[in-house]
Design an enzyme around this catalytic site. Structure first.
Site, mmCIF file in Angstrom:
data_model
loop_
_atom_site.group_PDB
_atom_site.id
_atom_site.type_symbol
_atom_site.label_atom_id
_atom_site.label_comp_id
_atom_site.label_asym_id
_atom_site.label_seq_id
_atom_site.Cartn_x
_atom_site.Cartn_y
_atom_site.Cartn_z
ATOM 1 N N HIS A 1 -53.577 115.726 -1.227
ATOM 2 C CA HIS A 1 -51.960 115.849 -0.973
ATOM 3 C C HIS A 1 -51.728 114.918 0.288
ATOM 4 O O HIS A 1 -50.848 115.188 1.067
ATOM 5 C CB HIS A 1 -51.681 117.207 -0.513
ATOM 6 C CG HIS A 1 -50.421 117.746 -1.059
ATOM 7 N ND1 HIS A 1 -49.344 116.903 -1.283
ATOM 8 C CD2 HIS A 1 -50.179 118.870 -1.825
ATOM 9 C CE1 HIS A 1 -48.187 117.780 -1.828
ATOM 10 N NE2 HIS A 1 -48.822 118.791 -2.353
ATOM 11 N N ASN B 1 -38.694 126.181 -13.838
ATOM 12 C CA ASN B 1 -37.785 126.144 -12.695
ATOM 13 C C ASN B 1 -36.277 126.594 -13.699
ATOM 14 O O ASN B 1 -35.656 125.640 -13.892
ATOM 15 C CB ASN B 1 -37.283 125.090 -11.847
ATOM 16 C CG ASN B 1 -38.589 124.827 -10.820
ATOM 17 O OD1 ASN B 1 -39.063 125.625 -10.239
ATOM 18 N ND2 ASN B 1 -39.132 123.616 -10.816
ATOM 19 N N GLU C 1 -40.940 128.666 -4.066
ATOM 20 C CA GLU C 1 -40.124 127.405 -4.073
ATOM 21 C C GLU C 1 -38.786 127.693 -4.266
ATOM 22 O O GLU C 1 -37.846 126.908 -4.766
ATOM 23 C CB GLU C 1 -40.506 126.186 -4.915
ATOM 24 C CG GLU C 1 -42.143 125.798 -4.799
ATOM 25 C CD GLU C 1 -42.501 124.377 -5.735
ATOM 26 O OE1 GLU C 1 -43.254 123.865 -5.090
ATOM 27 O OE2 GLU C 1 -42.349 124.753 -6.671
ATOM 28 N N GLU D 1 -48.438 114.033 -12.540
ATOM 29 C CA GLU D 1 -47.556 114.181 -11.381
ATOM 30 C C GLU D 1 -48.404 113.075 -10.266
ATOM 31 O O GLU D 1 -47.750 112.551 -9.385
ATOM 32 C CB GLU D 1 -47.234 115.339 -11.112
ATOM 33 C CG GLU D 1 -46.493 115.417 -9.716
ATOM 34 C CD GLU D 1 -46.205 116.950 -9.489
ATOM 35 O OE1 GLU D 1 -45.521 117.078 -8.212
ATOM 36 O OE2 GLU D 1 -46.559 117.616 -10.242
ATOM 37 N N LYS E 1 -53.015 128.100 -11.445
ATOM 38 C CA LYS E 1 -53.316 126.838 -11.327
ATOM 39 C C LYS E 1 -54.777 126.477 -11.343
ATOM 40 O O LYS E 1 -55.518 127.316 -10.622
ATOM 41 C CB LYS E 1 -52.637 125.777 -10.339
ATOM 42 C CG LYS E 1 -50.967 125.708 -10.643
ATOM 43 C CD LYS E 1 -50.261 124.782 -9.593
ATOM 44 C CE LYS E 1 -48.986 124.910 -10.221
ATOM 45 N NZ LYS E 1 -48.045 123.770 -9.271
ATOM 46 N N GLU F 1 -38.758 117.595 -15.582
ATOM 47 C CA GLU F 1 -39.354 117.462 -14.180
ATOM 48 C C GLU F 1 -40.506 117.296 -14.387
ATOM 49 O O GLU F 1 -41.582 117.579 -15.317
ATOM 50 C CB GLU F 1 -39.216 118.901 -13.770
ATOM 51 C CG GLU F 1 -39.700 119.267 -12.349
ATOM 52 C CD GLU F 1 -39.494 120.209 -11.558
ATOM 53 O OE1 GLU F 1 -40.213 120.746 -10.640
ATOM 54 O OE2 GLU F 1 -38.759 121.209 -11.981
ATOM 55 N N ARG G 1 -52.397 127.297 3.338
ATOM 56 C CA ARG G 1 -51.731 127.330 1.960
ATOM 57 C C ARG G 1 -52.842 127.598 0.790
ATOM 58 O O ARG G 1 -52.404 128.297 -0.187
ATOM 59 C CB ARG G 1 -50.978 125.970 1.559
ATOM 60 C CG ARG G 1 -50.482 125.997 0.432
ATOM 61 C CD ARG G 1 -49.473 124.832 -0.063
ATOM 62 N NE ARG G 1 -49.148 124.419 -1.364
ATOM 63 C CZ ARG G 1 -48.536 123.576 -1.859
ATOM 64 N NH1 ARG G 1 -47.626 122.793 -1.037
ATOM 65 N NH2 ARG G 1 -48.044 123.110 -3.308
ATOM 66 N N LYS H 1 -41.768 132.142 -13.266
ATOM 67 C CA LYS H 1 -41.980 131.538 -11.877
ATOM 68 C C LYS H 1 -41.127 132.301 -10.888
ATOM 69 O O LYS H 1 -39.806 132.269 -10.933
ATOM 70 C CB LYS H 1 -41.864 130.139 -11.843
ATOM 71 C CG LYS H 1 -42.100 129.418 -10.286
ATOM 72 C CD LYS H 1 -41.614 127.843 -10.444
ATOM 73 C CE LYS H 1 -41.881 127.329 -8.870
ATOM 74 N NZ LYS H 1 -41.571 125.906 -8.974
ATOM 75 N N ASP I 1 -52.196 122.333 -5.737
ATOM 76 C CA ASP I 1 -51.125 121.819 -6.753
ATOM 77 C C ASP I 1 -51.622 120.575 -7.520
ATOM 78 O O ASP I 1 -50.921 119.605 -7.262
ATOM 79 C CB ASP I 1 -49.801 121.499 -6.044
ATOM 80 C CG ASP I 1 -48.725 121.308 -6.831
ATOM 81 O OD1 ASP I 1 -48.686 121.598 -8.105
ATOM 82 O OD2 ASP I 1 -47.723 120.670 -6.573
ATOM 83 N N ARG J 1 -46.651 133.329 -13.458
ATOM 84 C CA ARG J 1 -47.526 132.163 -12.403
ATOM 85 C C ARG J 1 -47.659 132.818 -11.084
ATOM 86 O O ARG J 1 -47.004 133.554 -10.450
ATOM 87 C CB ARG J 1 -46.596 131.131 -12.577
ATOM 88 C CG ARG J 1 -46.370 130.474 -13.676
ATOM 89 C CD ARG J 1 -45.519 129.019 -13.477
ATOM 90 N NE ARG J 1 -45.999 127.900 -13.415
ATOM 91 C CZ ARG J 1 -45.775 126.968 -12.086
ATOM 92 N NH1 ARG J 1 -45.041 127.236 -11.447
ATOM 93 N NH2 ARG J 1 -46.619 126.093 -11.978
#
Length: 715
Positions: free
Chosen positions: A535, A220, A301, A401, A368, A172, A344, A297, A373, A334
């Site tokens: 973003h 994930n 999400e 990313e 983070k 990922e 957010r 995590k 993000d 996390r």
């Protein structure tokens, strides 16, 4: 005659292969480094120590011979040893080494009885290996002298790579090929000699820069990572990594007791659930005695977590911590949570700061670097400094990313140093994040730092040759967050590109490459999202601009308009006390500075403020003009990188030169894409002309809106 021709052809082929450069050796190109054959007259060391064997292997690669082992010390002898070695005792280094711990080391020039010795010493075998790699780095970078006095220990006790690798071999947010741990189409996990060779190369690179831990699978996480057959493979990986001092960790799925354990629930307060985790921990440690612990995590999400049962993050983390405690394991929990509701950027703080002091001492909260993000630029997460009785660890994203992925040259050390040096004011001026997270301000039993890895099966490991520099930089900063970006870039460039052939002329090339690296993060911010924009990426794959993106049914905070808030008045998100009040999560006097339009640092201006188009910036330009000139500057800088790199052609091997050149062409085109897309779109709100002294857009907005990339990651 025919036989001679074949032999000669094979010789030429061998010579060509020896000189071929595909990037696989990373910065450990000892066979390309010219060492002074007379630097050391011999070596005094236990030949069976792993660090000594590593040194001799690398010395042989550099010089074509091993150092002779001597019984009596002669002039210029290299001495490598730990506390109990007689020579180390005779040099009276015991007290110093004990203070540095098992991972610290000294590299000293010792003068004794008209003789000079170079000494590498540590209290433990891990530290000895790190010391040996430091000595080799000094030789590689032409910094070795006979007047050394180096004393080092790591800033963080756990320096860990997070691999977002899935058991089907996909990665990922991976841009460098398939997983090095898991294989595509593999019904049952197996281990081959090829796997072990690759893992050995991987872990050696990690040890050379001080990384001592790795998470083998995606956050994930699939529950089956804890199944018996997968734990067998984890055990095999751990056995390869162990000699280099790297511990393995696993990401776990919180619903594992229910999904693979046969229980009806995964409620962290349920006795059967707690027993299941305790038994699972016991099983893991029987197979892997030095297993590090779990990365989690949860309730993020769509992933399961304790809140599914009306419990808290504390309940979930502490349950796992209790299971690991008897074995010395830790839980990295996390803080990446953002349930719909408030702004957010406020959500992780809102969710976690109220639990300060309630976590077990073997729990560390992984945060983070910024509150959203891994954006190209963010202010630091306000959780740093807000939790005074809870261990916190930074999480960086080495894989790019949001920064051009496998195509853009962006040296991330500059961004990370900006984060480390940020002052939280939590205990007054000078309370930097570097001090907070290393336990210098609030005592922490555990100190740790994580980087989301950019490593895959590509020959050069990272997809882009310069992306290797970010793996390198993460390790060096995890070891010592006081290192300068220039020092790290210099080290990496010399070790990566200098050869015997170009050594005499490489200095100017190296200087140009380093200058390019040091400016590259700001350049990327300029052509992507300057002045605090964030973003505004394309949907899902996050490659390229899409500030107009609108997906039916999508959560607002998954869409760019939520963040840029462009309208006829201006641009930017209002997070002041008159807006979402996100500024209140920071300490004084910083929150007042962020709250004031005229005092807010311009690099964060549109993060905290909705700014009128005609607002006068410090340069005297309006916001609109400043935005235009900044985007244009980013494009111009990337084109300068192309020129810089082209000028280095005579100093760089052909394969890597050509491959980087190709990537820079893509980056230059992408920079124009970003500039045109953002300026043409925002112009529909500002109704102002793009200044006439900068390059005209080469696209039209409708054609840009029609672009729909179907990116397939290396997975």
């Amino acid at each position: 005659m025919h036989r001679k021709l074949i032999v000669y052809a094979l010789f030429l082929l061998s010579a060509f292969q020896l000189q071929a450069e595909d990037g696989h050796q990373l910065w450990l190109r000892f066979d390309k480094t010219k060492a002074d054959l007379h630097t050391f007259s011999g070596i005094s060391a236990n030949e069976n120590q792993f660090a000594v064997r590593e040194f001799q292997q690398d010395w042989n690669a550099m010089t074509g011979k091993l150092l002779p082992v001597v019984g009596e010390l002669d002039n210029n002898t290299l001495v490598i040893g730990t506390l109990n070695d007689k020579n180390i005792v005779s040099f009276k280094l015991e007290n110093d080494l004990k203070k540095l711990g098992n991972e610290g080391y000294v590299i000293k020039t010792v003068h004794q009885k008209n003789k000079t010795f170079t000494v590498v010493a540590s209290a433990g075998n891990k530290g000895l290996l790190y010391g040996v790699f430091h000595l080799l780095r000094l030789i590689q970078t032409n910094e070795f002298t006979h007047s050394l006095n180096i004393s080092e220990k790591p800033a963080y006790s756990v320096r860990i790579l997070n691999h977002w690798d899935n058991q089907d071999g996909s990665v990922e947010r991976g841009y460098a090929g398939h997983s090095i741990f898991w294989r595509t189409g593999e019904e049952h996990p197996t281990v081959t000699d090829k796997d072990k060779t690759l893992w050995r190369e991987y872990v050696r690179a990690n040890a050379s820069i001080g990384i001592n831990a790795t998470v083998l699978n995606n956050v994930n996480a699939s529950p089956n990572i804890l199944s018996a057959e997968y734990l067998q493979k984890v055990k095999a990986i751990a056995e390869v990594l162990r000699p280099y001092g790297v511990n393995v960790y696993l990401s776990i799925n919180f619903s594992s007791p229910k999904e693979i354990g046969g229980l009806s629930t995964s409620d962290p307060l349920d006795k059967q659930v707690r027993k299941w985790w305790a038994d699972k921990a016991n099983d893991i440690y029987k197979q892997i005695p030095d297993f590090g612990g779990f990365l989690v995590k949860a309730n993020s999400e769509g992933l399961p977590g304790p809140m599914d049962y009306g419990r808290t993050h504390v309940d979930g983390a502490n349950m796992l911590a209790d299971a690991l405690k008897p074995f010395g394991g830790i839980v990295m929990w996390r803080a990446f949570v953002y349930e719909p509701g408030d702004d957010r950027v406020k959500l992780a703080y809102n969710e976690f700061h109220k639990f300060d002091g309630q976590f077990r001492d073997n729990v560390i909260i992984q945060v983070k670097n910024g509150p959203v993000d891994f954006q190209p630029r963010e202010p630091f997460s306000p959780l740093f400094g807000a939790m005074k009785q809870t261990a916190l660890m930074p999480e960086f994203q080495i894989t790019q990313e949001y920064l051009g992925q496998g195509n853009h040259l962006v040296f991330l050390a500059s961004m990370w140093k900006e984060f480390f040096d940020a002052d939280t004011y939590a205990e007054g001026t000078g309370t930097t994040i570097a001090k907070l997270t290393t336990g210098q301000v609030y005592p922490q039993k555990i100190t740790a730092i994580a980087g989301v890895a950019n490593i895959g099966e590509d020959t050069n490991w990272c997809g882009h040759h310069f992306a290797q520099a970010n793996w390198y930089a993460f390790g060096r900063l995890a070891w010592n967050n006081k290192l300068s970006c220039r020092q790290i870039a210099d080290e990496w460039a010399i070790q990566t590109f200098e050869t015997e052939k170009n050594k005499a002329s490489f200095s100017q090339t190296e200087s140009s490459i380093v200058k390019m690296m040091l400016t590259s993060h700001q350049t990327a911010v300029d052509y992507m999202m300057p002045l605090g924009l964030h973003h505004i990426f394309a949907w899902n794959h996050h490659y390229g601009p899409e500030p107009w993106c609108d997906i039916a049914g999508a959560r607002p905070d998954w869409l760019p308009k939520y963040y840029h808030r462009a309208d006829s008045v201006g641009l930017g998100a209002d997070r002041t006390t008159q807006g979402t009040n996100a500024v209140s999560q920071y300490c004084s006097p910083q929150k007042e500075q962020f709250n004031d339009l005229n005092q807010c640092p311009e690099k964060y201006l549109l993060w905290f403020h909705h700014v009128p188009w005609d607002y006068r910036m410090k340069s005297g330009k309006t916001l609109w003009d400043e935005l235009c000139y900044t985007y244009d500057r980013g494009v111009t800088e990337v084109r300068e990188y192309q020129k810089t790199w082209d000028q280095s052609e005579s100093s760089i091997d052909n394969q890597r030169f050509t491959e980087v050149q190709s990537k820079l062409r893509i980056q230059a085109r992408d920079a124009v894409w970003w500039k045109d897309a953002c300026l043409l779109y925002f112009q529909t709100f500002s109704k102002r002309p793009i200044p006439y002294d900068i390059e005209r857009p080469v696209h039209d907005l409708d054609s840009l809106k029609a672009i729909k990339l179907n990116l397939i990651q290396h997975n």
